[in-house]
Scaffold this motif. Structure first.
Motif, PDB file in Angstrom:
ATOM      1  N   VAL A  40     120.976  -2.280 -60.978  1.00  0.00           N
ATOM      2  CA  VAL A  40     120.805  -0.960 -60.331  1.00  0.00           C
ATOM      3  C   VAL A  40     122.150  -0.095 -60.353  1.00  0.00           C
ATOM      4  N   THR A  41     121.909   1.255 -60.636  1.00  0.00           N
ATOM      5  CA  THR A  41     122.728   2.151 -61.028  1.00  0.00           C
ATOM      6  C   THR A  41     123.611   2.599 -59.715  1.00  0.00           C
ATOM      7  N   PRO A  42     124.590   3.244 -60.100  1.00  0.00           N
ATOM      8  CA  PRO A  42     125.494   3.512 -58.758  1.00  0.00           C
ATOM      9  C   PRO A  42     124.388   4.532 -57.648  1.00  0.00           C
ATOM     10  N   ASP A  43     123.589   5.128 -58.175  1.00  0.00           N
ATOM     11  CA  ASP A  43     122.595   5.558 -57.419  1.00  0.00           C
ATOM     12  C   ASP A  43     121.443   4.618 -57.258  1.00  0.00           C
ATOM     13  N   PRO A  44     121.305   4.049 -56.251  1.00  0.00           N
ATOM     14  CA  PRO A  44     120.327   2.882 -55.704  1.00  0.00           C
ATOM     15  C   PRO A  44     119.065   3.223 -55.929  1.00  0.00           C
ATOM     16  N   GLU A  45     118.612   4.392 -56.215  1.00  0.00           N
ATOM     17  CA  GLU A  45     117.253   4.822 -56.372  1.00  0.00           C
ATOM     18  C   GLU A  45     116.811   4.424 -57.780  1.00  0.00           C
ATOM     19  N   TYR A  46     117.901   4.197 -58.581  1.00  0.00           N
ATOM     20  CA  TYR A  46     117.485   4.083 -60.223  1.00  0.00           C
ATOM     21  C   TYR A  46     117.843   2.788 -60.442  1.00  0.00           C
ATOM     22  N   VAL A  47     117.594   2.191 -61.497  1.00  0.00           N
ATOM     23  CA  VAL A  47     117.961   1.086 -62.472  1.00  0.00           C
ATOM     24  C   VAL A  47     117.960   1.190 -63.686  1.00  0.00           C
ATOM     25  N   GLN A  48     118.795   0.635 -64.547  1.00  0.00           N
ATOM     26  CA  GLN A  48     118.786   0.951 -65.871  1.00  0.00           C
ATOM     27  C   GLN A  48     118.653  -0.634 -66.749  1.00  0.00           C
ATOM     28  N   MET A  49     118.264  -0.511 -67.787  1.00  0.00           N
ATOM     29  CA  MET A  49     118.127  -1.648 -68.600  1.00  0.00           C
ATOM     30  C   MET A  49     118.238  -1.449 -69.995  1.00  0.00           C
ATOM     31  N   THR A  50     118.943  -2.426 -70.815  1.00  0.00           N
ATOM     32  CA  THR A  50     119.416  -2.349 -72.020  1.00  0.00           C
ATOM     33  C   THR A  50     118.902  -3.628 -72.843  1.00  0.00           C
ATOM     34  N   VAL A  51     117.993  -3.294 -73.859  1.00  0.00           N
ATOM     35  CA  VAL A  51     117.445  -4.519 -74.463  1.00  0.00           C
ATOM     36  C   VAL A  51     117.978  -4.370 -76.057  1.00  0.00           C
ATOM     37  N   THR A  52     118.336  -5.798 -76.410  1.00  0.00           N
ATOM     38  CA  THR A  52     118.657  -5.623 -78.066  1.00  0.00           C
ATOM     39  C   THR A  52     117.445  -6.373 -78.551  1.00  0.00           C
ATOM     40  N   SER A  53     117.308  -5.926 -79.585  1.00  0.00           N
ATOM     41  CA  SER A  53     116.165  -6.655 -80.376  1.00  0.00           C
ATOM     42  C   SER A  53     116.549  -6.631 -81.856  1.00  0.00           C
ATOM     43  N   TYR A  95     117.417   1.556 -74.431  1.00  0.00           N
ATOM     44  CA  TYR A  95     117.990   1.873 -73.318  1.00  0.00           C
ATOM     45  C   TYR A  95     116.921   2.413 -72.269  1.00  0.00           C
ATOM     46  N   LEU A  96     116.837   2.041 -70.964  1.00  0.00           N
ATOM     47  CA  LEU A  96     115.829   2.468 -70.166  1.00  0.00           C
ATOM     48  C   LEU A  96     116.190   2.694 -68.888  1.00  0.00           C
ATOM     49  N   ARG A  97     115.840   3.962 -68.232  1.00  0.00           N
ATOM     50  CA  ARG A  97     116.130   4.257 -66.779  1.00  0.00           C
ATOM     51  C   ARG A  97     114.875   4.526 -66.074  1.00  0.00           C
ATOM     52  N   ALA A  98     114.999   3.886 -64.921  1.00  0.00           N
ATOM     53  CA  ALA A  98     113.698   3.994 -64.113  1.00  0.00           C
ATOM     54  C   ALA A  98     114.129   4.006 -62.796  1.00  0.00           C
ATOM     55  N   GLN A  99     112.850   4.402 -61.767  1.00  0.00           N
ATOM     56  CA  GLN A  99     113.033   4.032 -60.371  1.00  0.00           C
ATOM     57  C   GLN A  99     113.316   2.891 -60.026  1.00  0.00           C
ATOM     58  N   ASN A 100     114.048   2.472 -58.883  1.00  0.00           N
ATOM     59  CA  ASN A 100     114.232   1.121 -58.412  1.00  0.00           C
ATOM     60  C   ASN A 100     113.015   0.610 -57.653  1.00  0.00           C
ATOM     61  N   GLN A 101     112.030   0.293 -58.469  1.00  0.00           N
ATOM     62  CA  GLN A 101     110.822  -0.132 -57.867  1.00  0.00           C
ATOM     63  C   GLN A 101     110.622  -1.572 -58.135  1.00  0.00           C
ATOM     64  N   PRO A 102     109.966  -2.528 -57.550  1.00  0.00           N
ATOM     65  CA  PRO A 102     109.520  -3.738 -57.788  1.00  0.00           C
ATOM     66  C   PRO A 102     108.698  -4.096 -59.152  1.00  0.00           C
ATOM     67  N   THR A 103     107.831  -3.107 -59.319  1.00  0.00           N
ATOM     68  CA  THR A 103     106.761  -3.432 -60.303  1.00  0.00           C
ATOM     69  C   THR A 103     107.416  -2.751 -62.021  1.00  0.00           C
ATOM     70  N   VAL A 104     108.702  -2.193 -61.749  1.00  0.00           N
ATOM     71  CA  VAL A 104     109.278  -1.745 -62.909  1.00  0.00           C
ATOM     72  C   VAL A 104     109.555  -2.905 -64.017  1.00  0.00           C
ATOM     73  N   LEU A 105     110.252  -3.707 -63.673  1.00  0.00           N
ATOM     74  CA  LEU A 105     110.069  -4.995 -64.509  1.00  0.00           C
ATOM     75  C   LEU A 105     108.920  -5.595 -65.181  1.00  0.00           C
ATOM     76  N   PRO A 106     108.055  -5.831 -64.428  1.00  0.00           N
ATOM     77  CA  PRO A 106     106.902  -6.716 -64.711  1.00  0.00           C
ATOM     78  C   PRO A 106     106.181  -5.559 -65.606  1.00  0.00           C
ATOM     79  N   ARG A 107     106.261  -4.366 -65.257  1.00  0.00           N
ATOM     80  CA  ARG A 107     105.501  -3.584 -66.285  1.00  0.00           C
ATOM     81  C   ARG A 107     105.983  -3.343 -67.701  1.00  0.00           C
ATOM     82  N   VAL A 108     107.397  -3.226 -67.703  1.00  0.00           N
ATOM     83  CA  VAL A 108     108.242  -2.913 -69.046  1.00  0.00           C
ATOM     84  C   VAL A 108     107.844  -4.376 -69.766  1.00  0.00           C
ATOM     85  N   PHE A 109     107.856  -5.440 -69.019  1.00  0.00           N
ATOM     86  CA  PHE A 109     107.820  -6.845 -69.821  1.00  0.00           C
ATOM     87  C   PHE A 109     106.304  -7.211 -70.363  1.00  0.00           C
TER      88      PHE A 109
END
Lengths: 83, 568
Positions: free
Chosen positions: A37-50, A6-20
């Motif tokens: 995007v979370t209810p607070d639009p400044e943040y995003v959250q991501m859940t990855v299952t592996s 589980y990951l929470r980050a700033q809502n910036q376009p470079t977040v996804l590319p950096r994580v991947f």
């Protein structure tokens, strides 16, 4: 035996590319992924299952090190039997 | 007041304490260059953008400030990729501004459009793309903050041409909103850290054969004095990694020298025989551990670092101490009662004595009749630069390791080398950046005949800035380090490592630079003297034996005290 990251980050376009990019470099295999995007639009959250134990403690630290990342949590299920 | 984006960029750079930028103009930074024209910023033009990024890097390494590089879009930005990787691997604070096509053209495969943000994801601490001119000043300030704080690193800012042109209301000197960026996760001392420090102090006291491994992090953390005070108090032998040279003075009585793949025998023996390693600002690169299992076997590892991701990455740390180094060293010193390591020192002094005798034998007497060898050259340079505030900047390869082994390096930021990335061609442009950063020092640039040629055109930049850089080229007509490996591990099958002759003297003359080719010790000593007295760039080409090897050497994957045996 799934791992759930589980990951929470700033809502910036470079977040996804950096994580991947980190996933790719370290051979993380992704079974499923959700991102929003979370209810607070400044943040995003991501859940990855592996499913194949490819997310190590080191990868969690590399994700935590990312400037935009605010929180990272790796939930590993209880393993049966002896490690 | 109304300002263009380009003017805001210049303004912000000045506010962030920048006085020098290295850059190359082009279509998508022409607006920025228009604002640079007549501004107080000193602009340095290279021959190639790689020259600019390495110069910004050298500037940062020598000064501790962030180096600034400007490149246009497309090929301009692509040309700084190697330099970003070089800075990234060695944790150097660089802010790189890359032009980009206007926002309306992005994604249309426009002229000189390259998605440089994506390309450099793997070699930047962070990157920004500015799509709103109102965010420009905040972004630039954040870029400097990120580049310089915690573990330093390169930050890329991609600025489209229309953002540079946009006119907006701007008030200079506005506080940058932190914008909630989790820039550096807070690393305060907690009870946990304090108890870890107590435990570390206890383990150090109880150790019988402790060793301090001084890494490049000491220099990045400006913790040289604290590290030295700690070492003095603890009475522990100190070895240095390639990046840590200068963190403690080479002349220090507890200093055993360089450790690792080409470490000195006493230094490697000490690490191999240690029962406790205190790694200060070292990331345990495989270049200094050799086989990791053998390295860590039977040892307690205490690691001081700012980056949690460096702990337990290569070597498991029994006691990680993560946080600001100066404070941690102070706290550790307070808690420490020094142990008695006399038997350990007796053994170490014996190794040092044997090694010194063996080296005297191997390298011949210090007489002018003896051959011109790289180790002798380094010692002669050290002799002539004594008291002269040198900054040594190397290229990569045999020249680099001979320099690391044999130069007297006594100050932090007086030794600049591409350690992590090993970028050939780094030397000359980095030397230029360093000389501009510290005009009171004298920069001595050491390179091989291969690496020098990679960025040799930057003599143009050196002459343009009238910099008195002394370049010493060790000419063995070879790509020496690769050739060394081919000799040792590939039955001397010298595949693509033997270089045809090149007239460096005529080449340097094209730039108006004096160059002397020397073949023996006396000629070298005189040439270097002349170079020192010269107030302009000077090149010395020293002909050294084509088959000389950098020794000692530990083969990859071997134990640190398992030195490669070579027939005399």
């Amino acid at each position: 035996m799934k791992e759930v990251l589980y990951l929470r980050a700033q809502n910036q376009p470079t977040v996804l590319p950096r994580v991947f990019r980190i996933f790719r470099q370290h051979g993380v295999s992704v079974d499923s992924l959700s991102f929003q995007v979370t209810p607070d639009p400044e943040y995003v959250q991501m859940t990855v299952t592996s499913g194949s134990q490819s997310i190590s403690g080191q990868i969690v630290k590399l994700l935590q090190r990312l400037i935009e990342v605010v929180e990272v949590r790796l939930d590993q299920p209880e393993t049966e039997g002896v490690i | 007041m109304k300002m263009t984006g380009a003017q805001i960029i210049v303004n912000c750079l000045l506010e962030c304490g920048v006085d020098t930028v290295f850059g190359y103009p082009g279509g998508q930074v022409i607006h920025l260059y228009n604002a640079l024209y007549g501004s107080p910023l000193k602009h340095i033009l290279p021959v190639h953008e790689q020259g600019a990024i390495h110069a910004a890097d050298g500037y940062a390494r020598a000064s501790g400030k962030a180096g600034v590089c400007i490149a246009t879009s497309g090929p301009g930005a692509a040309n700084i990729v190697t330099g970003l990787a070089t800075a990234y691997m060695d944790s150097v604070p660089v802010v790189a501004i890359a032009g980009q096509v206007s926002t309306g053209h992005i994604g249309r495969d426009a002229f000189q459009e390259i998605d440089i943000v994506s390309v450099t994801l793997a070699m930047t601490k962070h990157s920004f793309q500015v799509t709103d001119a109102r965010k420009l000043s905040q972004t630039i300030r954040q870029a400097f903050q990120i580049a310089l704080s915690g573990r330093p690193g390169p930050v890329l800012i991609e600025i489209p041409a229309d953002i540079q042109q946009a006119v907006i209301d701007y008030t200079p000197g506005e506080e940058a909103a932190v914008n909630g960026f989790a820039a550096e996760k807070n690393l305060e001392s907690t009870d946990e850290i304090l108890s870890a420090i107590s435990e570390a102090a206890r383990l150090i006291r109880e150790a019988r054969r402790p060793v301090i491994v001084a890494g490049g992090g000491i220099i990045r953390a400006e913790a040289s004095e604290k590290a030295r005070a700690f070492a003095d108090y603890a009475g522990i032998p100190v070895v240095s990694t390639l990046m840590g040279l200068g963190a403690l003075p080479a002349a220090h009585s507890q200093f055993l020298g360089l450790t690792g793949m080409h470490g000195h025998v006493p230094a490697n023996n000490a690490v191999a025989g240690a029962d406790l390693i205190l790694a200060i600002g070292s990331r345990f690169s495989e270049r200094i551990t050799g086989d990791r299992k053998m390295y860590a076997a039977g040892k307690t590892i205490i690691q001081i670092d700012i980056d949690p991701a460096e702990v337990d990455k290569n070597i498991t740390a029994h006691i990680p101490l993560i946080g600001p180094m100066p404070q941690l060293l102070d706290q550790l010193r307070e808690k420490l009662q020094p142990g008695d390591y006399s038997p350990w020192w007796t053994e170490i002094r014996r190794w040092q004595k044997e090694y010194k005798e063996e080296r005297l034998q191997r390298e011949g007497e210090d007489s002018p009749a003896a051959i011109l060898s790289a180790p002798w050259i380094m010692r002669e340079i050290s002799r002539q630069m004594e008291g002269g505030s040198p900054i040594y900047v190397t290229d990569v390869g045999q020249n680099q390791l001979w320099a690391a082994q044999h130069l007297d390096i006594n100050e932090p930021r007086s030794w600049l080398t591409s350690g992590g990335c090993g970028t050939m061609g780094f030397g000359l442009p980095a030397a230029i950046g360093a000389q501009l950063a510290v005009p009171s020092s004298r920069v001595v640039h050491i390179a091989g005949d291969g690496g020098f040629k990679m960025t040799a055109m930057e003599l143009y930049m050196a002459v343009g800035q009238q910099l008195p850089i002394i370049s010493v080229i060790l000419d063995n007509h070879s790509l020496g380090m690769v050739k060394q490996w081919q000799h040792l591990f590939f039955q001397s099958r010298y595949s693509a490592t033997q270089l045809p002759d090149f007239d460096f003297v005529a080449f340097a003359a094209a730039f108006g630079v004096k160059a002397l080719a020397v073949k023996n010790r006396e000629e070298f000593a005189r040439a270097f003297q002349e170079a020192r007295d010269s107030k302009t760039a000077f090149v010395i080409i020293a002909e050294i034996p084509a088959d000389d090897l950098v020794l000692p050497m530990v083969a990859p994957g071997a134990a640190l005290d398992d030195f490669v045996k070579v027939d005399a």
